[in-house]
Design a protein around this motif. Structure first.
Motif, short mmCIF file in Angstrom:
data_model
loop_
_atom_site.label_atom_id
_atom_site.label_comp_id
_atom_site.label_asym_id
_atom_site.label_seq_id
_atom_site.Cartn_x
_atom_site.Cartn_y
_atom_site.Cartn_z
N VAL A 48 0.87 -1.16 0.00
CA VAL A 48 0.00 0.00 0.00
C VAL A 48 0.91 1.22 0.00
O VAL A 48 1.71 1.41 0.92
CB VAL A 48 -0.93 0.03 1.23
N ARG A 49 0.82 2.03 -1.06
CA ARG A 49 1.66 3.23 -1.19
C ARG A 49 0.81 4.46 -0.89
O ARG A 49 -0.19 4.71 -1.56
CB ARG A 49 2.24 3.33 -2.59
N PHE A 50 1.21 5.19 0.14
CA PHE A 50 0.46 6.37 0.55
C PHE A 50 0.93 7.59 -0.23
O PHE A 50 2.10 7.72 -0.56
CB PHE A 50 0.59 6.60 2.06
N LYS A 51 -0.01 8.47 -0.52
CA LYS A 51 0.27 9.66 -1.32
C LYS A 51 0.55 10.88 -0.45
O LYS A 51 0.78 11.97 -0.98
CB LYS A 51 -0.90 9.92 -2.27
N ASN A 52 0.50 10.71 0.86
CA ASN A 52 0.76 11.81 1.79
C ASN A 52 1.69 11.32 2.89
O ASN A 52 1.83 10.12 3.12
CB ASN A 52 -0.54 12.30 2.44
N LEU A 53 2.30 12.26 3.58
CA LEU A 53 3.09 11.99 4.77
C LEU A 53 2.16 12.12 5.96
O LEU A 53 1.42 13.10 6.07
CB LEU A 53 4.23 13.01 4.87
N ALA A 54 2.18 11.14 6.86
CA ALA A 54 1.40 11.26 8.10
C ALA A 54 2.12 12.24 9.03
O ALA A 54 3.34 12.23 9.12
CB ALA A 54 1.27 9.89 8.77
N THR A 117 10.41 10.53 14.05
CA THR A 117 10.15 10.13 12.67
C THR A 117 9.97 8.63 12.69
O THR A 117 10.76 7.92 13.33
CB THR A 117 11.32 10.52 11.75
N MET A 118 8.95 8.12 12.03
CA MET A 118 8.70 6.69 12.08
C MET A 118 8.08 6.17 10.79
O MET A 118 7.52 6.92 10.01
CB MET A 118 7.82 6.33 13.29
N GLU A 119 8.23 4.86 10.58
CA GLU A 119 7.55 4.13 9.51
C GLU A 119 6.43 3.35 10.18
O GLU A 119 6.67 2.60 11.13
CB GLU A 119 8.53 3.19 8.80
N LEU A 120 5.20 3.53 9.71
CA LEU A 120 4.05 3.04 10.47
C LEU A 120 3.79 1.55 10.38
O LEU A 120 3.35 0.94 11.34
CB LEU A 120 2.81 3.84 10.09
N SER A 121 4.00 0.96 9.25
CA SER A 121 3.78 -0.48 9.10
C SER A 121 4.58 -0.93 7.89
O SER A 121 4.03 -1.30 6.86
CB SER A 121 2.29 -0.79 8.92
N ASN A 122 5.91 -0.91 8.01
CA ASN A 122 6.77 -1.05 6.84
C ASN A 122 6.81 -2.44 6.22
O ASN A 122 7.48 -2.64 5.22
CB ASN A 122 8.17 -0.53 7.12
N SER A 123 6.05 -3.37 6.74
CA SER A 123 5.97 -4.68 6.08
C SER A 123 4.97 -4.66 4.92
O SER A 123 5.09 -5.46 4.00
CB SER A 123 5.59 -5.78 7.07
N ILE A 124 3.99 -3.74 4.97
CA ILE A 124 2.99 -3.70 3.89
C ILE A 124 2.70 -2.31 3.35
O ILE A 124 2.00 -2.17 2.36
CB ILE A 124 1.66 -4.35 4.32
#
Length: 191
Positions: A48-54, A117-124
């Protein structure tokens, strides 16, 4: 145990083919990617590729933070969280933080400091997040969107930590931000 300031980064061992879009909307794109995994097995990987930065922001004053509560469709439940939202990938995240703080709480911050700074669920997903601490707060009117049923809760940092420990606050950005504030306070960097 003290971790080194630079962790080792072994080589990326997946072989990826061309991604095929399976679903897309204004906020994200779901892709299927033909791949060869590190053991040499053929597979398909979903991303899932997000189009915004959280962007998350913690309004803080005198040992208290403010949480926003809202209904979350994904879990069909009400959730207490720090104010958060999204910003365009090419937007300064601090602008998005100021905007989300005003929209969800009515506050404006005289000072905004990046704390995480974090990656929220970098497995998917490729979703990244930046979290700010907002201080020198000025109260005002919130500007919520029609889909938001937001409530505002002022809570002591100690009670917020206890709520994380009890599993009452579960949203990942909020958990990480509250625990970061606890560490900053323990180190004397937060009063």
């Amino acid at each position: 145990m003290t971790l080194p300031s630079k962790l080792p980064r072994p080589a990326f061992r997946w072989k990826l083919g061309a991604a095929e879009t399976k679903f897309e909307n204004p906020w994200m794109r779901v892709e299927s990617i033909p791949a060869v995994d590190p053991s040499g097995q053929d597979t398909h990987y979903g991303v899932v590729r997000f189009k915004n930065l959280a962007v998350g922001v913690v309004p803080y004053a005198d040992g208290y933070i403010w949480l926003v509560g809202q209904s979350r469709v994904t879990f069909e439940a009400y959730s207490w969280e720090i104010p958060a939202g999204g910003g365009a990938l090419d937007e300064d995240p601090s602008h998005a933080a100021h905007r989300e703080l005003k929209e969800e709480t009515g506050f404006t911050a005289g000072r905004l400091e990046k704390i995480l700074t974090m990656e929220l669920s970098n497995s998917i997903t490729n979703e990244r997040c930046v979290v700010y601490l907002a201080t020198d707060l000025t109260a005002g009117e919130s500007e919520t969107e029609s889909s938001e049923d937001i409530s505002l809760l002022k809570i002591s940092l100690d009670d917020a930590i206890a709520a994380v420990d009890a599993g009452e606050i579960r949203q990942s950005i909020s958990v990480a931000a509250i625990l970061k504030l606890a560490r900053l306070r323990a180190e004397g960097q937060l009063t």
